[in-house]
Scaffold this active site. Structure first.
Site, PDB file in Angstrom:
ATOM      1  N   HIS A 256      -5.499   3.779  -1.658  1.00  0.00           N
ATOM      2  CA  HIS A 256      -6.811   4.170  -1.138  1.00  0.00           C
ATOM      3  C   HIS A 256      -7.092   5.586  -1.626  1.00  0.00           C
ATOM      4  O   HIS A 256      -6.397   6.530  -1.222  1.00  0.00           O
ATOM      5  CB  HIS A 256      -6.768   4.115   0.398  1.00  0.00           C
ATOM      6  CG  HIS A 256      -8.078   4.409   1.051  1.00  0.00           C
ATOM      7  ND1 HIS A 256      -8.244   4.355   2.416  1.00  0.00           N
ATOM      8  CD2 HIS A 256      -9.290   4.754   0.553  1.00  0.00           C
ATOM      9  CE1 HIS A 256      -9.496   4.666   2.725  1.00  0.00           C
ATOM     10  NE2 HIS A 256     -10.146   4.927   1.603  1.00  0.00           N
TER      11      HIS A 256
ATOM     12  N   THR B 178      -7.950   4.010   8.171  1.00  0.00           N
ATOM     13  CA  THR B 178      -9.192   3.241   8.256  1.00  0.00           C
ATOM     14  C   THR B 178      -9.262   2.598   9.640  1.00  0.00           C
ATOM     15  O   THR B 178      -8.338   1.891  10.025  1.00  0.00           O
ATOM     16  CB  THR B 178      -9.207   2.141   7.178  1.00  0.00           C
ATOM     17  OG1 THR B 178      -8.725   2.706   5.963  1.00  0.00           O
ATOM     18  CG2 THR B 178     -10.596   1.603   6.974  1.00  0.00           C
TER      19      THR B 178
ATOM     20  N   ASN C 278       0.859  -1.183   0.000  1.00  0.00           N
ATOM     21  CA  ASN C 278       0.000   0.000   0.000  1.00  0.00           C
ATOM     22  C   ASN C 278       0.903   1.243   0.000  1.00  0.00           C
ATOM     23  O   ASN C 278       1.665   1.456   0.946  1.00  0.00           O
ATOM     24  CB  ASN C 278      -0.894  -0.033   1.244  1.00  0.00           C
ATOM     25  CG  ASN C 278      -1.798   1.178   1.326  1.00  0.00           C
ATOM     26  OD1 ASN C 278      -1.352   2.289   1.085  1.00  0.00           O
ATOM     27  ND2 ASN C 278      -3.044   0.975   1.688  1.00  0.00           N
TER      28      ASN C 278
ATOM     29  N   GLU D  24     -11.265  -8.944   3.128  1.00  0.00           N
ATOM     30  CA  GLU D  24      -9.945  -8.657   3.703  1.00  0.00           C
ATOM     31  C   GLU D  24     -10.148  -8.569   5.207  1.00  0.00           C
ATOM     32  O   GLU D  24     -10.875  -7.696   5.698  1.00  0.00           O
ATOM     33  CB  GLU D  24      -9.374  -7.338   3.158  1.00  0.00           C
ATOM     34  CG  GLU D  24      -8.002  -7.050   3.794  1.00  0.00           C
ATOM     35  CD  GLU D  24      -7.320  -5.796   3.229  1.00  0.00           C
ATOM     36  OE1 GLU D  24      -7.576  -5.434   2.063  1.00  0.00           O
ATOM     37  OE2 GLU D  24      -6.534  -5.187   3.982  1.00  0.00           O
TER      38      GLU D  24
ATOM     39  N   ARG E 139      -9.162   8.328  -1.049  1.00  0.00           N
ATOM     40  CA  ARG E 139     -10.130   8.779  -0.043  1.00  0.00           C
ATOM     41  C   ARG E 139     -10.964   9.928  -0.592  1.00  0.00           C
ATOM     42  O   ARG E 139     -10.514  10.703  -1.431  1.00  0.00           O
ATOM     43  CB  ARG E 139      -9.393   9.255   1.222  1.00  0.00           C
ATOM     44  CG  ARG E 139      -8.691   8.166   1.980  1.00  0.00           C
ATOM     45  CD  ARG E 139      -8.056   8.750   3.234  1.00  0.00           C
ATOM     46  NE  ARG E 139      -9.067   9.258   4.125  1.00  0.00           N
ATOM     47  CZ  ARG E 139      -9.543   8.588   5.172  1.00  0.00           C
ATOM     48  NH1 ARG E 139      -9.058   7.412   5.490  1.00  0.00           N
ATOM     49  NH2 ARG E 139     -10.475   9.112   5.929  1.00  0.00           N
TER      50      ARG E 139
ATOM     51  N   HIS F 293       1.199   6.354   1.592  1.00  0.00           N
ATOM     52  CA  HIS F 293       1.971   7.346   2.342  1.00  0.00           C
ATOM     53  C   HIS F 293       3.115   7.973   1.541  1.00  0.00           C
ATOM     54  O   HIS F 293       3.710   8.952   1.986  1.00  0.00           O
ATOM     55  CB  HIS F 293       2.419   6.778   3.681  1.00  0.00           C
ATOM     56  CG  HIS F 293       1.234   6.484   4.559  1.00  0.00           C
ATOM     57  ND1 HIS F 293       0.247   7.424   4.783  1.00  0.00           N
ATOM     58  CD2 HIS F 293       0.826   5.366   5.189  1.00  0.00           C
ATOM     59  CE1 HIS F 293      -0.695   6.895   5.545  1.00  0.00           C
ATOM     60  NE2 HIS F 293      -0.373   5.647   5.797  1.00  0.00           N
TER      61      HIS F 293
ATOM     62  N   HIS G 126      -3.711  -4.439   7.616  1.00  0.00           N
ATOM     63  CA  HIS G 126      -3.805  -3.287   8.513  1.00  0.00           C
ATOM     64  C   HIS G 126      -2.948  -3.484   9.746  1.00  0.00           C
ATOM     65  O   HIS G 126      -3.134  -4.437  10.490  1.00  0.00           O
ATOM     66  CB  HIS G 126      -5.240  -2.967   8.941  1.00  0.00           C
ATOM     67  CG  HIS G 126      -5.419  -1.486   9.152  1.00  0.00           C
ATOM     68  ND1 HIS G 126      -4.921  -0.827  10.253  1.00  0.00           N
ATOM     69  CD2 HIS G 126      -5.980  -0.543   8.372  1.00  0.00           C
ATOM     70  CE1 HIS G 126      -5.197   0.460  10.137  1.00  0.00           C
ATOM     71  NE2 HIS G 126      -5.828   0.671   9.005  1.00  0.00           N
TER      72      HIS G 126
ATOM     73  N   GLU H 265      -8.604   0.677  -2.868  1.00  0.00           N
ATOM     74  CA  GLU H 265      -9.461   0.756  -1.673  1.00  0.00           C
ATOM     75  C   GLU H 265     -10.348   1.979  -1.816  1.00  0.00           C
ATOM     76  O   GLU H 265      -9.872   3.064  -2.178  1.00  0.00           O
ATOM     77  CB  GLU H 265      -8.597   0.909  -0.419  1.00  0.00           C
ATOM     78  CG  GLU H 265      -7.751  -0.297  -0.109  1.00  0.00           C
ATOM     79  CD  GLU H 265      -6.832  -0.044   1.077  1.00  0.00           C
ATOM     80  OE1 GLU H 265      -6.849   1.069   1.644  1.00  0.00           O
ATOM     81  OE2 GLU H 265      -6.087  -0.955   1.422  1.00  0.00           O
TER      82      GLU H 265
ATOM     83  N   ARG I 227      -6.700  13.091   0.794  1.00  0.00           N
ATOM     84  CA  ARG I 227      -5.574  13.560   1.623  1.00  0.00           C
ATOM     85  C   ARG I 227      -4.232  12.996   1.157  1.00  0.00           C
ATOM     86  O   ARG I 227      -3.191  13.523   1.499  1.00  0.00           O
ATOM     87  CB  ARG I 227      -5.814  13.248   3.093  1.00  0.00           C
ATOM     88  CG  ARG I 227      -5.721  11.788   3.433  1.00  0.00           C
ATOM     89  CD  ARG I 227      -5.703  11.571   4.928  1.00  0.00           C
ATOM     90  NE  ARG I 227      -6.982  11.809   5.535  1.00  0.00           N
ATOM     91  CZ  ARG I 227      -7.375  11.200   6.666  1.00  0.00           C
ATOM     92  NH1 ARG I 227      -6.574  10.359   7.271  1.00  0.00           N
ATOM     93  NH2 ARG I 227      -8.542  11.442   7.190  1.00  0.00           N
TER      94      ARG I 227
HETATM   95  N1  PXP Z   1      -5.877  -2.726   4.236  1.00  0.00           N
HETATM   96  C1  PXP Z   1      -6.778  -1.719   4.293  1.00  0.00           C
HETATM   97  C2  PXP Z   1      -8.185  -2.008   3.904  1.00  0.00           C
HETATM   98  C3  PXP Z   1      -6.396  -0.421   4.666  1.00  0.00           C
HETATM   99  O1  PXP Z   1      -7.308   0.568   4.717  1.00  0.00           O
HETATM  100  C4  PXP Z   1      -5.041  -0.176   4.966  1.00  0.00           C
HETATM  101  C5  PXP Z   1      -4.596   1.206   5.332  1.00  0.00           C
HETATM  102  O2  PXP Z   1      -4.824   2.053   4.265  1.00  0.00           O
HETATM  103  C6  PXP Z   1      -4.137  -1.245   4.879  1.00  0.00           C
HETATM  104  C7  PXP Z   1      -4.586  -2.514   4.540  1.00  0.00           C
HETATM  105  C8  PXP Z   1      -2.674  -1.060   5.165  1.00  0.00           C
HETATM  106  O3  PXP Z   1      -2.495  -0.765   6.506  1.00  0.00           O
HETATM  107  P1  PXP Z   1      -1.059  -0.334   7.039  1.00  0.00           P
HETATM  108  O4  PXP Z   1      -0.694   0.942   6.353  1.00  0.00           O
HETATM  109  O5  PXP Z   1      -1.252  -0.197   8.508  1.00  0.00           O
HETATM  110  O6  PXP Z   1      -0.098  -1.435   6.661  1.00  0.00           O
END
Ligand code: PXP
Length: 244
Positions: free
Chosen positions: A43, A101, A7, A151, A45, A10, A190, A70, A49
């Site tokens: 994601h 999330t 993901n 998920e 959003r 960031h 997550h 996402e 952001r």
């Molecule tokens: N899965 C989902 C559905 C999420 O919303 C996120 C965070 O955007 C992640 C996985 C990844 O989480 P993390 O950044 O804590 O690894």
């Protein structure tokens, strides 16, 4: 052994801090793939952001593995998904104030809407995953809605310590088995990091892990290539020894 989806939200968070063009999540996605990532997750959003529409459109053209979008289940996001056609969407709940999330989707509340929106997504070749807490009622609703995947939200496991973490792991094991029984395919994510990922990579039926924050923060110190490879190594450790 599950596949690693990185993901890259960031990377865009850093870019948006200066409303600039660097660092570019599109370039980061390519580096993750070169390092062995099996998929790229972003994601988009509602508050924009971090990831922007421009990123999703470009990633659709550049990602060679699998693009997972996402998104909240809204008319606008559905229209965008149908137009851009990621390989997979993961439906998440969204609250404006949250840092990330927070809980899983209330799959029971969304069941009917998702069931009616699914045929168009299927026709476009988009697989649908619902981000849910490891709770039986959420899994049952996901199955009734006709989702391809759930998920499993690993946040409670990641935040827990000691015996509580063991309990959360058991909940995830039970949920993975139950999801499979219900005919759902299973992903997880997550809050996963280099220290807590192995038991999750060893869960039954889990096909993909979505991991962002831990990889991108480590990348600041060791570089993105090494950060992705180190996470792949941790996941590989979940593979049974050869011959078994
Ligand atoms: N899965 C989902 C559905 C999420 O919303 C996120 C965070 O955007 C992640 C996985 C990844 O989480 P993390 O950044 O804590 O690894």
């Amino acid at each position: 052994m599950p596949r690693l989806h990185v993901n890259i939200d960031h990377v865009a968070t850093l870019r948006q801090a200066r409303l600039s063009t660097e660092p570019d999540p599109v370039l980061a996605a390519g580096l993750c793939e070169l390092a062995g990532a099996n998929g790229i997750t972003v994601h988009l959003r509602e508050d924009r952001r971090h990831i922007q529409e421009r990123d999703v459109r470009l990633l659709r053209q550049t990602v060679k593995t699998l693009l997972n979008l996402e998104m909240a289940w809204t008319e606008a996001m559905l229209a965008l998904a149908l137009e851009v056609q990621p390989d997979q969407i993961c439906v998440v709940p969204e609250k404006r104030e949250e840092l990330t999330t927070e809980g899983g989707l209330d799959a029971v509340a969304y069941e009917e809407k998702i069931r009616s929106g699914l045929p168009a997504l299927r026709e476009a070749g988009i697989e649908v995953s619902l981000f849910v807490d490891p709770a039986p009622e959420a899994l049952e609703a996901a199955a009734r809605a006709g989702a391809d995947f759930v998920e499993l939200h690993t946040g409670a496991y990641a935040n827990a310590r000691g015996a509580q973490r063991e309990n959360e792991l058991k909940r995830l094991q039970t949920a993975a088995n139950y999801a499979h029984e219900l005919g759902l395919r299973v992903n997880a994510g997550h809050g996963l990091d280099y220290e807590n990922v192995l038991p999750i990579a060893q869960l039954p039926w889990v096909e993909e892990l979505n991991i962002g924050y831990a990889i991108l923060t480590r990348a600041l110190y060791v570089g993105l290539d090494q950060a992705v490879r180190e996470m792949q190594d941790r996941i590989l450790a979940a593979a049974p020894p050869e011959g078994e």
